[in-house]
Motif scaffolding. Structure first.
Motif, PDB file in Angstrom:
ATOM      1  N   GLU A   2     -14.053   0.695 -71.139  1.00 47.33           N
ATOM      2  CA  GLU A   2     -15.432   1.574 -71.108  1.00 47.33           C
ATOM      3  C   GLU A   2     -16.960   1.796 -71.781  1.00 47.33           C
ATOM      4  O   GLU A   2     -16.510   0.662 -73.055  1.00 47.33           O
ATOM      5  N   LEU A   8     -33.507   1.663 -75.159  1.00 49.73           N
ATOM      6  CA  LEU A   8     -33.989   2.645 -75.932  1.00 49.73           C
ATOM      7  C   LEU A   8     -35.041   3.406 -75.863  1.00 49.73           C
ATOM      8  O   LEU A   8     -34.698   4.426 -76.564  1.00 49.73           O
ATOM      9  N   TYR A  35     -27.036  14.764 -73.578  1.00 48.39           N
ATOM     10  CA  TYR A  35     -27.326  15.256 -74.280  1.00 48.39           C
ATOM     11  C   TYR A  35     -28.656  15.264 -75.288  1.00 48.39           C
ATOM     12  O   TYR A  35     -28.836  13.764 -74.749  1.00 48.39           O
ATOM     13  N   GLN A  37     -30.931  14.778 -78.890  1.00 44.78           N
ATOM     14  CA  GLN A  37     -31.094  14.873 -80.430  1.00 44.78           C
ATOM     15  C   GLN A  37     -32.093  14.850 -80.991  1.00 44.78           C
ATOM     16  O   GLN A  37     -33.094  14.070 -80.624  1.00 44.78           O
ATOM     17  N   LEU A  43     -26.316  16.873 -81.495  1.00 47.15           N
ATOM     18  CA  LEU A  43     -26.394  16.648 -80.489  1.00 47.15           C
ATOM     19  C   LEU A  43     -25.824  18.223 -79.834  1.00 47.15           C
ATOM     20  O   LEU A  43     -25.189  18.841 -79.872  1.00 47.15           O
ATOM     21  N   ILE A  86     -34.344  12.036 -78.814  1.00 52.52           N
ATOM     22  CA  ILE A  86     -32.882  10.864 -78.396  1.00 52.52           C
ATOM     23  C   ILE A  86     -32.252  11.959 -77.722  1.00 52.52           C
ATOM     24  O   ILE A  86     -31.744  12.906 -77.311  1.00 52.52           O
ATOM     25  N   PHE A  88     -28.801  11.474 -74.726  1.00 50.90           N
ATOM     26  CA  PHE A  88     -27.823  10.654 -74.693  1.00 50.90           C
ATOM     27  C   PHE A  88     -27.381  10.673 -73.843  1.00 50.90           C
ATOM     28  O   PHE A  88     -26.858  12.264 -72.858  1.00 50.90           O
ATOM     29  N   LEU A  99     -13.843  10.712 -75.237  1.00 51.93           N
ATOM     30  CA  LEU A  99     -15.171  11.365 -74.838  1.00 51.93           C
ATOM     31  C   LEU A  99     -16.555   9.328 -75.497  1.00 51.93           C
ATOM     32  O   LEU A  99     -16.510   9.778 -76.155  1.00 51.93           O
ATOM     33  N   ILE A 100     -16.812   9.507 -74.463  1.00 51.63           N
ATOM     34  CA  ILE A 100     -17.767   7.987 -74.490  1.00 51.63           C
ATOM     35  C   ILE A 100     -19.254   7.995 -74.449  1.00 51.63           C
ATOM     36  O   ILE A 100     -19.687   8.922 -73.518  1.00 51.63           O
ATOM     37  N   PHE A 101     -20.159   7.440 -75.586  1.00 55.66           N
ATOM     38  CA  PHE A 101     -22.044   7.685 -75.003  1.00 55.66           C
ATOM     39  C   PHE A 101     -22.564   7.224 -74.984  1.00 55.66           C
ATOM     40  O   PHE A 101     -22.096   5.603 -75.586  1.00 55.66           O
ATOM     41  N   GLY A 102     -23.983   6.838 -74.804  1.00 58.00           N
ATOM     42  CA  GLY A 102     -24.907   5.945 -74.254  1.00 58.00           C
ATOM     43  C   GLY A 102     -25.372   5.329 -75.703  1.00 58.00           C
ATOM     44  O   GLY A 102     -25.337   6.040 -77.114  1.00 58.00           O
ATOM     45  N   GLN A 103     -26.116   4.788 -75.835  1.00 51.76           N
ATOM     46  CA  GLN A 103     -26.540   4.174 -76.932  1.00 51.76           C
ATOM     47  C   GLN A 103     -27.784   5.283 -77.076  1.00 51.76           C
ATOM     48  O   GLN A 103     -28.689   5.212 -78.451  1.00 51.76           O
ATOM     49  N   GLY A 104     -28.530   6.168 -76.539  1.00 51.71           N
ATOM     50  CA  GLY A 104     -29.435   6.856 -76.691  1.00 51.71           C
ATOM     51  C   GLY A 104     -31.132   6.493 -76.389  1.00 51.71           C
ATOM     52  O   GLY A 104     -31.238   4.909 -76.611  1.00 51.71           O
TER      53      GLY A 104
END
Lengths: 111, 117
Positions: A2, A8, A35, A37, A43, A86, A88, A99-104
């Motif tokens: 995943e 960025l 999301y 932040q 978040l 930021i 996400f 539940l997987i997040f990107g780098q933002g």
């Protein structure tokens, strides 16, 4: 495996539209999320889209989903300085609930 | 008011010590998650739990441990084996939903900033 990828940084002028992009790898994802932040905080959910939808609009926010390319975008219309934060993207793997997040993406809005 | 609470907000640890971060929710959520946030690296999943008495390793579990003895609580212990523990830690919870099409967003706590001194 995943993976969720985002650029960025993004800088826009107040009043312009902002487009934040995200790519993901798992085609079995059911829901995809955006999301926001604020500095030093947790978040907050902005919006989400179900995987059988192509587009979702919610006031100034528009989410586009291209399942073929596994590409998700968030468009913020009439961007304000208060939108600086930021952002996400995230996906849920419903098979295991991971539940997987990107780098933002750090959005900077200049007056 | 329902919500998810992390404590403390700031935590200082001496090198070689274990420290436990608290995460409590009163939302009746089944699933809970711990993430670590470092600048430019987004949120990386440490551990998650789908149900009481069960949990799975995330992408960066080494040097951390968790327990899930109660539905409301999912404490994270940062052990001395974690070589670079200074970071912002976020806890989240979500309902698992009744069906595949039922959306269940994750709610986040306000985070704990851990600093090794």
């Amino acid at each position: 495996g995943e993976d969720v990828e985002q650029s960025l940084f993004l800088s826009v002028r107040e009043g312009d539209s902002s487009v934040i992009n995200c790519t993901y790898t798992d085609s079995s994802s059911t829901y995809l999320y955006w999301y926001k932040q604020e500095p030093g905080a947790g978040l907050q959910l902005l919006t989400y889209i179900f995987s059988n939808m192509d587009m979702k609009q919610d006031q100034r926010l528009t989410v586009l989903l291209n399942k073929k390319d596994k590409h998700l975008s968030l468009r913020i219309a009439d961007t304000q300085t208060g939108d600086s934060a930021i952002y996400f993207c995230a996906e849920i793997y419903n098979q295991g609930g991971k539940l997987i997040f990107g780098q933002g993406t750090e959005l900077s809005v200049k007056p | 008011d329902g919500g998810i609470t992390q404590s403390p907000k700031y935590l200082f640890r001496k090198e070689g010590q274990n420290v436990t971060l608290s995460c409590e929710q009163n939302l009746n959520h089944d699933a809970m998650y711990w993430y670590r946030q470092d600048p430019g690296q987004g949120l990386r999943l440490i551990y998650y739990s789908q149900i009481v008495n069960d949990f799975q390793k995330g992408d960066i579990a080494e040097g951390y441990s968790v327990s899930r003895e109660k539905k409301e609580s999912f404490p994270l212990t940062v052990t001395s084996a974690q070589k670079n523990p200074t970071a912002f830690y976020l806890c989240a919870s979500r309902s698992r939903g009744q069906t595949r099409v039922q959306n269940t967003e994750a709610f986040f706590g306000q985070g704990t900033r851990l600093t090794v001194v």
